[in-house]
Design a protein around this motif. Structure first.
Motif, PDB file in Angstrom:
ATOM      1  N   LEU A  78     -38.249 -56.128 -20.898  1.00 17.35           N
ATOM      2  CA  LEU A  78     -38.989 -55.928 -19.653  1.00 17.35           C
ATOM      3  C   LEU A  78     -39.564 -54.523 -19.534  1.00 17.35           C
ATOM      4  CD1 LEU A  78     -36.670 -57.829 -17.155  1.00 17.35           C
ATOM      5  CD2 LEU A  78     -38.867 -58.597 -18.086  1.00 17.35           C
ATOM      6  N   CYS A  79     -38.862 -53.542 -20.098  1.00 17.84           N
ATOM      7  CA  CYS A  79     -39.337 -52.156 -20.046  1.00 17.84           C
ATOM      8  C   CYS A  79     -40.391 -51.874 -21.112  1.00 17.84           C
ATOM      9  CB  CYS A  79     -38.173 -51.184 -20.234  1.00 17.84           C
ATOM     10  SG  CYS A  79     -37.031 -51.146 -18.857  1.00 17.84           S
ATOM     11  N   GLY A  80     -40.470 -52.730 -22.123  1.00 20.70           N
ATOM     12  CA  GLY A  80     -41.420 -52.506 -23.201  1.00 20.70           C
ATOM     13  C   GLY A  80     -41.016 -51.397 -24.147  1.00 20.70           C
ATOM     14  N   ARG A  81     -39.725 -51.117 -24.207  1.00 20.25           N
ATOM     15  CA  ARG A  81     -39.213 -50.077 -25.105  1.00 20.25           C
ATOM     16  C   ARG A  81     -37.781 -50.429 -25.473  1.00 20.25           C
ATOM     17  NH1 ARG A  81     -39.870 -47.099 -19.982  1.00 20.25           N
ATOM     18  NH2 ARG A  81     -37.840 -46.958 -19.002  1.00 20.25           N
ATOM     19  N   ILE A 141     -39.546 -48.156 -13.842  1.00 18.46           N
ATOM     20  CA  ILE A 141     -40.622 -48.923 -14.461  1.00 18.46           C
ATOM     21  C   ILE A 141     -41.951 -48.509 -13.831  1.00 18.46           C
ATOM     22  CG2 ILE A 141     -41.485 -51.252 -14.933  1.00 18.46           C
ATOM     23  CD1 ILE A 141     -38.712 -50.692 -16.110  1.00 18.46           C
ATOM     24  N   GLY A 142     -42.945 -48.278 -14.681  1.00 17.71           N
ATOM     25  CA  GLY A 142     -44.289 -47.949 -14.220  1.00 17.71           C
ATOM     26  C   GLY A 142     -44.553 -46.459 -14.189  1.00 17.71           C
ATOM     27  N   LYS A 143     -45.837 -46.129 -14.180  1.00 19.46           N
ATOM     28  CA  LYS A 143     -46.272 -44.733 -14.073  1.00 19.46           C
ATOM     29  C   LYS A 143     -47.372 -44.681 -13.038  1.00 19.46           C
ATOM     30  CE  LYS A 143     -45.018 -43.378 -18.642  1.00 19.46           C
ATOM     31  NZ  LYS A 143     -44.910 -42.342 -19.532  1.00 19.46           N
ATOM     32  N   PRO A 144     -47.134 -44.205 -11.856  1.00 23.98           N
ATOM     33  CA  PRO A 144     -45.855 -43.692 -11.367  1.00 23.98           C
ATOM     34  C   PRO A 144     -44.859 -44.835 -11.161  1.00 23.98           C
ATOM     35  CG  PRO A 144     -47.414 -43.774  -9.568  1.00 23.98           C
ATOM     36  CD  PRO A 144     -48.172 -44.158 -10.820  1.00 23.98           C
ATOM     37  N   ALA A 145     -43.600 -44.496 -11.170  1.00 23.58           N
ATOM     38  CA  ALA A 145     -42.539 -45.505 -11.051  1.00 23.58           C
ATOM     39  C   ALA A 145     -42.681 -46.277  -9.742  1.00 23.58           C
ATOM     40  CB  ALA A 145     -41.175 -44.839 -11.133  1.00 23.58           C
ATOM     41  N   SER A 146     -42.587 -47.613  -9.851  1.00 27.30           N
ATOM     42  CA  SER A 146     -42.697 -48.459  -8.662  1.00 27.30           C
ATOM     43  C   SER A 146     -41.512 -49.398  -8.518  1.00 27.30           C
ATOM     44  CB  SER A 146     -43.991 -49.267  -8.721  1.00 27.30           C
ATOM     45  OG  SER A 146     -44.008 -50.080  -9.879  1.00 27.30           O
ATOM     46  N   LEU A 147     -40.639 -49.426  -9.525  1.00 27.40           N
ATOM     47  CA  LEU A 147     -39.489 -50.331  -9.533  1.00 27.40           C
ATOM     48  C   LEU A 147     -38.394 -49.711 -10.392  1.00 27.40           C
ATOM     49  CD1 LEU A 147     -38.452 -53.320  -8.924  1.00 27.40           C
ATOM     50  CD2 LEU A 147     -39.332 -53.865 -11.188  1.00 27.40           C
ATOM     51  N   CYS A 148     -37.171 -50.009 -10.056  1.00 27.79           N
ATOM     52  CA  CYS A 148     -36.044 -49.549 -10.858  1.00 27.79           C
ATOM     53  C   CYS A 148     -35.290 -50.774 -11.361  1.00 27.79           C
ATOM     54  CB  CYS A 148     -35.141 -48.662 -10.009  1.00 27.79           C
ATOM     55  SG  CYS A 148     -33.908 -47.794 -10.985  1.00 27.79           S
ATOM     56  N   LEU A 149     -35.205 -50.927 -12.671  1.00 30.16           N
ATOM     57  CA  LEU A 149     -34.447 -52.008 -13.288  1.00 30.16           C
ATOM     58  C   LEU A 149     -33.048 -51.477 -13.568  1.00 30.16           C
ATOM     59  CD1 LEU A 149     -35.088 -54.895 -14.166  1.00 30.16           C
ATOM     60  CD2 LEU A 149     -35.633 -54.005 -16.421  1.00 30.16           C
ATOM     61  N   VAL A 150     -32.026 -52.237 -13.201  1.00 32.08           N
ATOM     62  CA  VAL A 150     -30.646 -51.762 -13.285  1.00 32.08           C
ATOM     63  C   VAL A 150     -29.864 -52.635 -14.248  1.00 32.08           C
ATOM     64  CG1 VAL A 150     -28.585 -51.209 -11.957  1.00 32.08           C
ATOM     65  CG2 VAL A 150     -30.836 -51.013 -10.887  1.00 32.08           C
ATOM     66  N   ASP A 151     -29.303 -52.024 -15.287  1.00 30.67           N
ATOM     67  CA  ASP A 151     -28.483 -52.714 -16.287  1.00 30.67           C
ATOM     68  C   ASP A 151     -27.020 -52.543 -15.890  1.00 30.67           C
ATOM     69  OD1 ASP A 151     -27.673 -54.012 -18.583  1.00 30.67           O
ATOM     70  OD2 ASP A 151     -28.276 -52.422 -19.963  1.00 30.67           O
ATOM     71  N   LEU A 152     -26.373 -53.660 -15.512  1.00 29.99           N
ATOM     72  CA  LEU A 152     -24.980 -53.609 -15.061  1.00 29.99           C
ATOM     73  C   LEU A 152     -24.026 -53.953 -16.198  1.00 29.99           C
ATOM     74  CD1 LEU A 152     -25.398 -55.545 -11.692  1.00 29.99           C
ATOM     75  CD2 LEU A 152     -25.146 -53.080 -11.999  1.00 29.99           C
ATOM     76  N   PRO A 153     -22.801 -53.414 -16.174  1.00 30.17           N
ATOM     77  CA  PRO A 153     -21.809 -53.813 -17.169  1.00 30.17           C
ATOM     78  C   PRO A 153     -21.533 -55.307 -17.058  1.00 30.17           C
ATOM     79  CG  PRO A 153     -21.052 -51.895 -15.956  1.00 30.17           C
ATOM     80  CD  PRO A 153     -22.279 -52.406 -15.254  1.00 30.17           C
ATOM     81  N   GLY A 154     -21.236 -55.911 -18.184  1.00 34.25           N
ATOM     82  CA  GLY A 154     -20.943 -57.346 -18.192  1.00 34.25           C
ATOM     83  C   GLY A 154     -19.537 -57.653 -17.711  1.00 34.25           C
ATOM     84  N   TYR A 155     -19.282 -58.913 -17.512  1.00 33.56           N
ATOM     85  CA  TYR A 155     -17.947 -59.350 -17.123  1.00 33.56           C
ATOM     86  C   TYR A 155     -17.518 -60.437 -18.104  1.00 33.56           C
ATOM     87  CZ  TYR A 155     -20.633 -63.124 -14.996  1.00 33.56           C
ATOM     88  OH  TYR A 155     -21.498 -64.159 -14.787  1.00 33.56           O
TER      89      TYR A 155
END
Length: 92
Positions: free
Chosen positions: A24-27, A47-61
């Motif tokens: 999703l981030c393209g990197r 995400i974006g330039k300028p940033a318009s969204l924050c994608l959050v990677d959470l620890p798994g369970y």
């Protein structure tokens, strides 16, 4: 204080959450390993330039290869994050 809307990626350990974040981030910024439990903290990606969204990677369970006490800490912190974050708009 957080200012961007956040979308969190949640799921079982080793289910491809960090791979999805990279796509999703393209990197390839999110750490990806074959061993379950490699994401051990909440990671924020703007995400974006300028940033318009924050994608959050959470620890798994589930079946992460870590001591049970550590897995419990991840679960409690993730639940705290989901309940208290005002700008959390979606959980995938």
């Amino acid at each position: 204080p957080a200012r961007l809307p956040e979308v969190a990626v949640c799921g079982r350990s080793n289910s491809g959450k960090s791979t999805l974040v990279n796509y999703l981030c393209g990197r390839h910024s999110a750490h990806v390993k074959r061993t379950p439990g490699s994401t051990t903290e909440i990671v924020f990606w703007q995400i974006g330039k300028p940033a318009s969204l924050c994608l959050v990677d959470l620890p798994g369970y589930g079946f992460a290869e870590a001591p049970e006490e550590k897995r419990l800490q991840w679960t409690e912190f993730t639940l705290w994050y989901a309940r208290s974050r005002r700008n959390l708009k979606r959980v995938l």
